[in-house]
Design an enzyme around this catalytic site. Sequence first.
Site, PDB file in Angstrom:
ATOM      1  CD  GLU A   1      24.818  -5.711  61.667  1.00 29.87           C
ATOM      2  OE1 GLU A   1      24.076  -5.633  62.652  1.00 29.87           O
ATOM      3  OE2 GLU A   1      25.637  -4.823  61.355  1.00 29.87           O
TER       4      GLU A   1
ATOM      5  CB  CYS B   1      26.947  -2.256  68.837  1.00 38.73           C
ATOM      6  SG  CYS B   1      27.606  -3.297  67.524  1.00 38.73           S
TER       7      CYS B   1
END
Lengths: 654, 654
Positions: A318, A414
């Site tokens: 990411e 998240c």
Amino acid sequence: MAHNSTSSIPLEKVRIQDEFWSEYIRLVRDVVVPYQWEALNDRVPGAEPSHAIRNLKIAAGEEQGDFYGMVFQDSDVSKWLEAVAYLLDSAPNPDLERVADEVIEIIGKAQQPDGYLNTYFTLKEPGKRWTNLAECHELYCAGHLIEAAVAYAKATGKRRLLDIACKFADHIGTVFGSEPGKLKGYDGHQEIELALMKLYHVTGKDSYLQLCRFFVDQRGMLPHFYEDEFKKRGGTVHFKDLAMSHDLSYSQAHLPVRKQETAEGHAVRLVYMCTGMAELAAETGDAALLEACRKLWTNIVTKRMYITGGIGSMAHGESFTLDYDLPNDTMYAETCASIGLIFFARRMLQLDPRAEYADVMERALYNTVVSGMSKDGKHFFYVNPLEVKPDVCKINKAYAHVKPVRQGWFGCACCPPNIARLLASLGQYIYSFKDDTLYTHLYVGSRIEWETDGQTVNLEQLSDYAWNGNAMFRVNAAKPAKFTLALRIPGWCKGEAVIHIGGYKYTYDPNQVTDGYVKITRLWQDGDVIDISFPMTILRMKGHPSIRQTIGKVAIQRGPFVYCLEEADNGPELHTLQLSERNELTTYFDSGLMGGLQVIQAEAIRTGAEDWGSDLYRSDAISRSKNVTARLIPYFAWANRGVGEMSVWVREST
Amino acid sequence: MAHNSTSSIPLEKVRIQDEFWSEYIRLVRDVVVPYQWEALNDRVPGAEPSHAIRNLKIAAGEEQGDFYGMVFQDSDVSKWLEAVAYLLDSAPNPDLERVADEVIEIIGKAQQPDGYLNTYFTLKEPGKRWTNLAECHELYCAGHLIEAAVAYAKATGKRRLLDIACKFADHIGTVFGSEPGKLKGYDGHQEIELALMKLYHVTGKDSYLQLCRFFVDQRGMLPHFYEDEFKKRGGTVHFKDLAMSHDLSYSQAHLPVRKQETAEGHAVRLVYMCTGMAELAAETGDAALLEACRKLWTNIVTKRMYITGGIGSMAHGESFTLDYDLPNDTMYAETCASIGLIFFARRMLQLDPRAEYADVMERALYNTVVSGMSKDGKHFFYVNPLEVKPDVCKINKAYAHVKPVRQGWFGCACCPPNIARLLASLGQYIYSFKDDTLYTHLYVGSRIEWETDGQTVNLEQLSDYAWNGNAMFRVNAAKPAKFTLALRIPGWCKGEAVIHIGGYKYTYDPNQVTDGYVKITRLWQDGDVIDISFPMTILRMKGHPSIRQTIGKVAIQRGPFVYCLEEADNGPELHTLQLSERNELTTYFDSGLMGGLQVIQAEAIRTGAEDWGSDLYRSDAISRSKNVTARLIPYFAWANRGVGEMSVWVREST
């Protein structure tokens, strides 16, 4: 606070009432936060269990069982509490507060006698505390707990969670530090730095500032802590797919932070780190640290950011990749990363009120962040592509992480709680002040109370900025008040702001404009009205020529919104559409479209395959091009009408 | 052979002497095959050991030790032997033949008493034979052994390896089949089908044909063999990263082969399978099977193939993805897959001499295959991108499999020996015949002996086709011979072939052209000369409008060669270059460039960033475009001048 910084208006002094944003904030209050509570308690049918509350209850001795979930599962509860706190800041809600108080009691019981608090290590790996900082998120969870505690104390005046957080932070201070016998380590996922600064601000305790500084200074120093702890624990690895302990740039531990000049590694970690660094620099006046923040900021926004305010060019880790590498279809561009970029922007704005920071904040907020949540508040994007072809995402694994529709809640989610806590605290992003100057960063309809010139001034903002580029301010003051209203001129309007005061056009001097803010100093009277309006020109945005993925293409922007083509409006094979620099773009408000959207229409050319034949490649191609009208909608509204293609960048003939 | 098929000229009756190809064949003989021999014996300094010969010696009882390498390590030795056989077919080489004979003796000793032959299972997992067909390559290795055996017997007349292969094939016939008690399984990596057909042709034993047919028919039938064997062996998995036992389309086992209409899964497996199917269909006249071959061929070449003849749009599983999904930078396009496509094309050509098959064969051969090997014969591409930015490949993991320079030998190297066996047998691809018609598929300088009209006709081909589009044929015959010369008109020249016979222009009737071949029937005299020439127009190739990665772009082709831009000629940021439909393209032969290359020059526009400033996106961009001369070189020659960018597709203004 160092004397150059601006301050936020406390959240309880801000009431948002905005045509565009109120609905999202209502969703957070009425849907996201209650829904997340159900998720945290494993009561969402069909969703992967969270187990986060159960973990705490087990650690508290209230239930029997085993830990379940990610090593950072606790942080979900903290993020929820933080969002709850912001909601309570805006409006009382005794039922919600009671639930939160109960959770806080459980957290208190789960805290170990020495102050340590982490259900994973307490339940699953007792004795292994602080042995794998590179991967195991103890300090990250601590940071989220602290953020929740600070917010909750501010909102409710209750100190219970703050005491828990202080006890934990104090314990951390006995474990980490430069003194002999303490660990010279630091968090594998940055978060505690910015949290400790909040804790310092609310408690005034210098030790929290020093602990933050220790973590910031220690990162990337040699001998390398992650390598040492890796050897010390016998080379065990928690996350097998990512070499977190060895790929030092993944968590920005490849260099001391002051020597980092490019945004590397996991995007969320980087912007969280920068937020903490900026906060620390603001407090300490550490010029080198501030300079490091500026360098990293500049690298992100001039070389590594999508036009939607997304960051993180690759799915693996990411992560950021390298300058001008901005693939539109294989990227990650996580919602959380854009939220972190907004955190970073806000801290930079506080340090140094320059419109460029607010411009990026606005870009991320109006595009990637708001796109991250569906209009039902129950579906979310983690990955925010700028180009999607759904059938390809399904089959070509290079795109496996890209989802063409918003997803339901994950076991450890998240992004949703991050959206919730950002939107619930949006009031903190609109203004900041220094002395008698009030900076308007965002044109969001709201009402604030601000102490200035010896009295409380109420400033009301009415805004239809999002769609029409207008905002109106009304001053309410018991007696005339002298202050400076600094109004941001967004980068996209190229300085063409029109201001009226009391209905009369107000012509300002170029000297009044500093760093993108028009400053109007007056003895303001009760009832004074200031109108500002920006030309809502439809902009044909181009990418820097070094971006190979945008060359020869155009993205349409109007006001704060970046637009996109969707299959629902334009049929499939969006890549066959081409705009022209010469063709007109028109716009209208379609009130029936997803609750009302400003739509843009463009005369376009579509390349057809009608006369092509069956050859895959040919030199004598007759491409039949026909004139069509392309319809573009704001990026944030994509993927609400079934599964289909989407594209932000459109080929353009010159 | 079914009566419709054409036959190859036996390899020993073909001598290649070609300006372009002879050097590559020399490399195979003088460098690749000797080098591979060193590699197989673990004598290449710095290279990962192969251990393949050691495995055989251990299995043969000649050495002590453990198996090392991949489960398909044996196949490297077989591929080497096959290449050796083709070299021996072309020219005697007693030293090489002696080495090969010694290896064959070792193979013989490694063969188990019942005929089974596989060092992995013999040494490492005895007792687990045939328990994991989906993953463990026993039949694949058997196939390569058979291919080597057939080639070696043809080349040397020696039956030793053929006897070994037959004994193994006979053993396989006792294990697999529709009879009760036999396994209803089939190979996880197709190869044995085409090999069994070769064995059938050379031995005439029907059981090999039947075994091939069994494997072809059994694939994809329900209940699914891979699922059954998975359960039976307790769910063990050999390759953890790929779900070979469950992702049935990976090995084209998702449907019976006759029902497959699209090219799915691992690209090499698919084209090897099709090669076997086509061979079987040719022999048996199985119309449904032939139809399946045609469907899969059509799907590949009209929807899933790169302009370079590469196949396999994704790295994950080295696989096909879906129609028109042809990313230029994240693809796999393995060299072996293009070689397999050439195998498939050749079998289809034999079945049905249509120029479209030869066109694809040529495309893959002159572009991807020849690009696969460096001019030193020691470095190879496995992955063949059409667009490379080296610094991005290093950092962005979406491109991690793409190498900007040819690699040295791997521990188990599939592509290098495949290139070797293809080039060493190139003589089999030039012509085929049926009755008294000789089809010329490739214009490769050569001399053949062909039995027709009751005598041996020698046909000499002199060719500078690659660079100049000319070929000259000279007939040598003791007495006049009546036969038909069928000359392929390549698709790229759009039928504009000019033929001279004996120096006089030969005007042919449209009726003489069948499926892309001009047929000239004559009583040919000794010394007759036929010249054919094709206009070497520089072609501006376009991709089908449904390919999103090529829209708005052009690829340059001249003759059989696809061209590319390289950083060495054009500087970095190749994406900033744009060609125009209106600008002229010129060409010249640069004899000093990599041993001589036909270069193409194009007037182009380069978008510069000089006046852009530091913004990443802007609406008021002044893109300074300047006129430049772009230089393109044939794709096969890329990556020979250091590390740099490369791009086949170039933006084009219309």
